[in-house]
Design an enzyme around this catalytic site. Structure first.
Site, PDB file in Angstrom:
ATOM      1  N   GLY A  32     -52.938  29.747   0.851  1.00 27.36           N
ATOM      2  CA  GLY A  32     -53.529  29.795   1.921  1.00 27.36           C
ATOM      3  C   GLY A  32     -52.345  28.299   1.945  1.00 27.36           C
ATOM      4  O   GLY A  32     -51.460  27.942   1.651  1.00 27.36           O
ATOM      5  N   ASP A  33     -52.733  28.221   3.531  1.00 24.37           N
ATOM      6  CA  ASP A  33     -52.518  26.893   4.228  1.00 24.37           C
ATOM      7  C   ASP A  33     -50.590  27.266   3.979  1.00 24.37           C
ATOM      8  O   ASP A  33     -50.075  26.516   4.266  1.00 24.37           O
ATOM      9  CB  ASP A  33     -51.926  25.361   3.538  1.00 24.37           C
ATOM     10  CG  ASP A  33     -53.440  25.485   3.327  1.00 24.37           C
ATOM     11  OD1 ASP A  33     -54.021  25.098   4.101  1.00 24.37           O
ATOM     12  OD2 ASP A  33     -54.360  24.306   2.427  1.00 24.37           O
ATOM     13  N   LYS A  55     -50.297  29.813   8.798  1.00 22.00           N
ATOM     14  CA  LYS A  55     -51.715  30.477   9.926  1.00 22.00           C
ATOM     15  C   LYS A  55     -51.931  30.533  10.904  1.00 22.00           C
ATOM     16  O   LYS A  55     -51.698  32.048  12.328  1.00 22.00           O
ATOM     17  CB  LYS A  55     -52.375  32.074   9.159  1.00 22.00           C
ATOM     18  CG  LYS A  55     -52.243  31.832   7.598  1.00 22.00           C
ATOM     19  CD  LYS A  55     -53.403  31.804   7.283  1.00 22.00           C
ATOM     20  CE  LYS A  55     -54.499  31.295   6.451  1.00 22.00           C
ATOM     21  NZ  LYS A  55     -53.904  29.833   5.501  1.00 22.00           N
ATOM     22  N   GLY A  90     -58.174  24.976   7.793  1.00 20.30           N
ATOM     23  CA  GLY A  90     -58.103  24.596   8.659  1.00 20.30           C
ATOM     24  C   GLY A  90     -56.609  25.304   9.182  1.00 20.30           C
ATOM     25  O   GLY A  90     -55.765  24.938   8.182  1.00 20.30           O
ATOM     26  N   HIS A  91     -56.382  25.084   9.917  1.00 18.36           N
ATOM     27  CA  HIS A  91     -55.488  26.379  10.581  1.00 18.36           C
ATOM     28  C   HIS A  91     -54.821  25.225  11.676  1.00 18.36           C
ATOM     29  O   HIS A  91     -56.179  25.132  12.877  1.00 18.36           O
ATOM     30  CB  HIS A  91     -56.154  27.686  11.800  1.00 18.36           C
ATOM     31  CG  HIS A  91     -56.380  28.551  10.395  1.00 18.36           C
ATOM     32  ND1 HIS A  91     -56.767  29.327  11.120  1.00 18.36           N
ATOM     33  CD2 HIS A  91     -56.360  28.157   9.384  1.00 18.36           C
ATOM     34  CE1 HIS A  91     -57.230  30.166   9.287  1.00 18.36           C
ATOM     35  NE2 HIS A  91     -56.876  29.305   8.844  1.00 18.36           N
ATOM     36  N   GLN A 100     -57.629  31.165   4.695  1.00 19.76           N
ATOM     37  CA  GLN A 100     -57.215  31.273   2.884  1.00 19.76           C
ATOM     38  C   GLN A 100     -55.973  31.869   3.021  1.00 19.76           C
ATOM     39  O   GLN A 100     -55.341  31.895   3.822  1.00 19.76           O
ATOM     40  CB  GLN A 100     -58.804  31.701   2.428  1.00 19.76           C
ATOM     41  CG  GLN A 100     -59.605  30.458   2.074  1.00 19.76           C
ATOM     42  CD  GLN A 100     -60.766  30.732   2.964  1.00 19.76           C
ATOM     43  OE1 GLN A 100     -61.237  31.801   3.152  1.00 19.76           O
ATOM     44  NE2 GLN A 100     -60.935  29.540   3.979  1.00 19.76           N
TER      45      GLN A 100
HETATM   46  P1  GDP Z   1     -53.538  27.136   8.010  1.00 17.56           P
HETATM   47  O1  GDP Z   1     -53.973  26.424   6.987  1.00 17.56           O
HETATM   48  O2  GDP Z   1     -52.247  28.731   6.975  1.00 17.56           O
HETATM   49  O3  GDP Z   1     -53.335  27.568   8.822  1.00 17.56           O
HETATM   50  O4  GDP Z   1     -51.934  26.052   7.686  1.00 17.56           O
HETATM   51  P2  GDP Z   1     -51.964  24.618   8.145  1.00 17.56           P
HETATM   52  O5  GDP Z   1     -52.148  24.380   9.082  1.00 17.56           O
HETATM   53  O6  GDP Z   1     -53.399  24.350   7.479  1.00 17.56           O
HETATM   54  O7  GDP Z   1     -51.245  23.854   7.003  1.00 17.56           O
HETATM   55  C1  GDP Z   1     -49.624  24.276   7.919  1.00 17.56           C
HETATM   56  C2  GDP Z   1     -49.272  22.788   8.048  1.00 17.56           C
HETATM   57  O8  GDP Z   1     -47.716  23.136   8.015  1.00 17.56           O
HETATM   58  C3  GDP Z   1     -49.897  22.471   9.934  1.00 17.56           C
HETATM   59  O9  GDP Z   1     -49.935  21.383   9.326  1.00 17.56           O
HETATM   60  C4  GDP Z   1     -48.681  23.082  10.875  1.00 17.56           C
HETATM   61  O10 GDP Z   1     -48.143  22.382  11.316  1.00 17.56           O
HETATM   62  C5  GDP Z   1     -47.033  22.717   9.564  1.00 17.56           C
HETATM   63  N1  GDP Z   1     -46.144  23.851   9.696  1.00 17.56           N
HETATM   64  C6  GDP Z   1     -46.611  25.200  10.174  1.00 17.56           C
HETATM   65  N2  GDP Z   1     -45.008  25.598  10.331  1.00 17.56           N
HETATM   66  C7  GDP Z   1     -44.154  24.738  10.535  1.00 17.56           C
HETATM   67  C8  GDP Z   1     -43.252  24.801   9.706  1.00 17.56           C
HETATM   68  O11 GDP Z   1     -41.937  25.606  10.181  1.00 17.56           O
HETATM   69  N3  GDP Z   1     -42.402  23.654   9.957  1.00 17.56           N
HETATM   70  C9  GDP Z   1     -42.796  22.741   9.719  1.00 17.56           C
HETATM   71  N4  GDP Z   1     -42.265  21.525   8.889  1.00 17.56           N
HETATM   72  N5  GDP Z   1     -44.426  22.283  10.008  1.00 17.56           N
HETATM   73  C10 GDP Z   1     -44.972  23.835   9.759  1.00 17.56           C
HETATM   74  P1  IMO Z   2     -56.600  27.559   4.960  1.00 23.45           P
HETATM   75  O1  IMO Z   2     -57.287  29.101   5.720  1.00 23.45           O
HETATM   76  C1  IMO Z   2     -55.738  26.227   1.182  1.00 23.45           C
HETATM   77  C2  IMO Z   2     -59.741  26.255  -1.239  1.00 23.45           C
HETATM   78  C3  IMO Z   2     -60.376  25.371  -1.627  1.00 23.45           C
HETATM   79  C4  IMO Z   2     -60.743  25.360  -3.715  1.00 23.45           C
HETATM   80  C5  IMO Z   2     -61.067  27.002  -3.213  1.00 23.45           C
HETATM   81  C6  IMO Z   2     -62.711  27.668  -3.011  1.00 23.45           C
HETATM   82  O2  IMO Z   2     -57.208  26.848   6.036  1.00 23.45           O
HETATM   83  O3  IMO Z   2     -55.294  28.531   4.777  1.00 23.45           O
HETATM   84  P2  IMO Z   2     -64.575  26.679  -0.814  1.00 23.45           P
HETATM   85  O4  IMO Z   2     -64.557  25.838  -0.446  1.00 23.45           O
HETATM   86  O5  IMO Z   2     -63.508  27.895  -0.407  1.00 23.45           O
HETATM   87  O6  IMO Z   2     -64.920  27.527  -1.882  1.00 23.45           O
HETATM   88  O7  IMO Z   2     -62.960  26.679  -2.192  1.00 23.45           O
HETATM   89  O8  IMO Z   2     -60.435  27.451  -2.298  1.00 23.45           O
HETATM   90  N1  IMO Z   2     -59.708  27.104  -0.363  1.00 23.45           N
HETATM   91  C7  IMO Z   2     -58.326  26.579   0.716  1.00 23.45           C
HETATM   92  N2  IMO Z   2     -57.138  25.892   0.136  1.00 23.45           N
HETATM   93  N3  IMO Z   2     -55.867  27.079   2.601  1.00 23.45           N
HETATM   94  C8  IMO Z   2     -57.446  26.978   2.447  1.00 23.45           C
HETATM   95  O9  IMO Z   2     -57.710  27.912   3.953  1.00 23.45           O
HETATM   96  C9  IMO Z   2     -58.537  27.046   1.993  1.00 23.45           C
HETATM   97  N4  IMO Z   2     -59.871  26.897   2.352  1.00 23.45           N
HETATM   98  C10 IMO Z   2     -60.493  27.115   0.675  1.00 23.45           C
HETATM   99  O10 IMO Z   2     -59.424  23.944  -2.038  1.00 23.45           O
HETATM  100  O11 IMO Z   2     -59.128  25.489  -4.407  1.00 23.45           O
HETATM  101 MG    MG Z   3     -54.593  25.304   6.187  1.00 19.52          MG
END
Ligand code: GDP
Ligand code: IMO
Ligand code: MG
Length: 434
Positions: A12-13, A16, A40-41, A224
């Site tokens: 995750g994170d 995306k 959290g996207h 995720q």
């Molecule tokens: P998601 O859950 O997969 O959508 O990812 P998140 O938003 O939770 O976390 C990704 C973080 O990295 C966010 O704060 C984005 O703004 C940041 N991000 C995405 N791509 C890049 C990149 O290429 N470089 C940097 N420095 N930050 C990035």
């Molecule tokens: P995005 O879409 C990263 C993790 C939680 C925990 C496990 C189970 O932003 O990538 P839950 O509340 O889903 O039952 O928790 O999954 N988790 C994530 N980790 N990115 C996410 O979403 C997540 N959504 C859940 O931290 O370990």
């Molecule tokens: Mg996220």
């Protein structure tokens, strides 16, 4: 007319949200297929930051339809709060958003149930987001859940709510948990939610089917990541939904024959939030440097993300499960400060090399990663607009990942903004985007 799935290749994170927002320019519909407001996207449009939790990131593009599929679990309070934020930003939410009548609903007793299972003595905590996601999926699988179609049905909702609530209160009583909540007020609140959401609720499988008949293109947005998938992830340290590519079909009602490509999003390193095994975790100062450079703090909970090195066997595994056509490597710029970059190229378990991902967390905890150390480029790659313009060592790093994972690196992200992206000419990804 290709329809594609964009999903997380790690825990995750991976970025995306940024990539879906960027790609959605070429699509008519963006559909979420699983998860809930545990996601959290993050999307940056210029200086403005949006964090999308339940609503597909495509909503930020005027005219793009955003569909919450049947595989998603919906907390209506969280959804309405998110809708209000987007409306304030000038987005035509009512025109663009539709919600599946088959999506299950999260109620305040779901986080309550989660607290019991996470905090109970003798239990290993998963480190969930405490949003009631797992308990809502439990009710779905147990065939006692309440769906959007029930929520908006005044003739049935009250009785269904009371029956499900009675179940939960019985469990709370058995565990000697005092529950002090005005449940009649909760029921009334959900009736007001129903009134607001009713016009947006429909049979989204039918809507998507019609859209495809009209030649519209769909992008399926995963939440995720594959290693958090209920079946294929590091069970039990997973989320409760099908985050991998297969979930796109079950979670929207679109058949596999209509999917033309799968794109995996992976960081140039790796992170994880919450508990569970993490073979390439970088502890101490090393991990802290990545965390600070990558601003690796949860978009939903603010928790510090655990950071580590790119894991090739893990990518092999997630490629096996998803059949990635192309990879997007994000956050390359975060590694700019390093002089050396370790990459895990193999696993050793009990002294023996293996390519297999252990099925249990106990097995995963026995993994000794085998590293190769690549030279860092030690200069800024942020916003470099072309692949050729990247420093040689950065290109070599990306080529190395491509060769080791045996999947093309079709796109590189080198900054959070839309413009800070390189789509490689002639790549499969470029063709899929069309
Ligand atoms: P998601 O859950 O997969 O959508 O990812 P998140 O938003 O939770 O976390 C990704 C973080 O990295 C966010 O704060 C984005 O703004 C940041 N991000 C995405 N791509 C890049 C990149 O290429 N470089 C940097 N420095 N930050 C990035
Ligand atoms: P995005 O879409 C990263 C993790 C939680 C925990 C496990 C189970 O932003 O990538 P839950 O509340 O889903 O039952 O928790 O999954 N988790 C994530 N980790 N990115 C996410 O979403 C997540 N959504 C859940 O931290 O370990
Ligand atoms: Mg996220």
């Amino acid at each position: 007319m290709s329809n594609i799935i964009v999903l997380g290749a790690q825990w995750g994170d991976e970025g995306k949200g940024k990539m879906v927002d960027l790609f959605s320019e070429k699509f008519d519909v963006v559909a979420r297929y699983q998860g809930g407001h545990n996601a959290g996207h993050t999307v940056y449009i210029g200086e403005t930051k949006y964090v999308l939790k339940l609503i597909p990131s495509g909503i930020l593009r005027p005219g793009v339809s955003a569909v919450i599929g049947n595989g998603v679990v919906v907390d209506p309070g969280a959804l309405l709060a998110e809708m209000a934020t987007l409306e304030t930003a000038g987005i035509a939410v009512d025109a663009q958003l539709r919600i599946s009548n088959r999506a299950h609903v999260i109620f305040p007793f779901h986080p309550l149930m989660e607290k019991m299972s996470e905090a109970r003595e003798g239990r290993t905590a998963i480190g969930t987001t405490s949003r009631g996601i797992g308990p809502a999926y439990e009710d779905k699988i147990a065939r006692r859940g309440i769906r959007m179609a029930d929520l908006i049905d005044p003739a049935y909702f009250d009785d269904m709510f009371e029956a499900l609530l009675a179940d939960k209160l019985t469990i709370a009583k058995a565990f000697h948990i005092a529950v002090d909540q005005d449940w009649a007020a909760v029921r009334k609140l959900y009736q007001t939610y129903a009134n607001r959401l009713r016009p947006l609720v429909c049979d989204t499988a039918e809507l998507l089917s019609q859209s495809m008949k009209e030649g519209k293109r769909i992008l399926f947005e995963g939440a995720q990541g594959t290693m958090l998938d209920i079946d294929h992830g590091t069970y039990p340290f997973v989320t409760s939904s099908s985050a991998s590519a297969g979930g796109a079909c079950t979670g929207t009602g679109v058949p596999p024959t209509k999917i033309n490509g799968v794109i995996g999003i992976s960081k140039a390193y790796i992170t994880r939030v919450g508990g569970g095994p993490f073979p390439t975790e970088a502890h101490g100062e090393e991990g802290e440097r990545i965390r600070q450079a990558g601003k690796e703090f949860g978009a939903v909970t603010g928790r510090p993300r655990r950071c580590g090195w790119f894991d090739v066997p893990l990518l092999h595994f997630t490629t096996t499960v998803n059949g990635f056509d192309s990879l997007v490597i994000t956050k390359l710029d975060v590694l700019d400060m390093l002089t050396e970059i370790p990459v895990c190229v193999g696993y050793k378990v009990d002294g023996k090399e293996t390519l297999e991902m252990p099925a249990t967390f106990r097995g995963m905890e026995r993994i000794e990663p085998v590293y190769e150390v690549l030279p860092g480029w030690h200069c800024s790659t942020k916003g470099t607009p072309t692949f050729d313009g990247l420093p040689d060592k950065a290109k070599k790093y990306l080529d190395y990942l491509e060769q080791k994972t045996a999947v093309e690196v079709g796109c590189v992200s080198n900054g959070p903004e839309r413009t800070e992206t390189i789509i490689r000419k002639g790549s499969k990804l470029e063709k899929l985007l069309g």
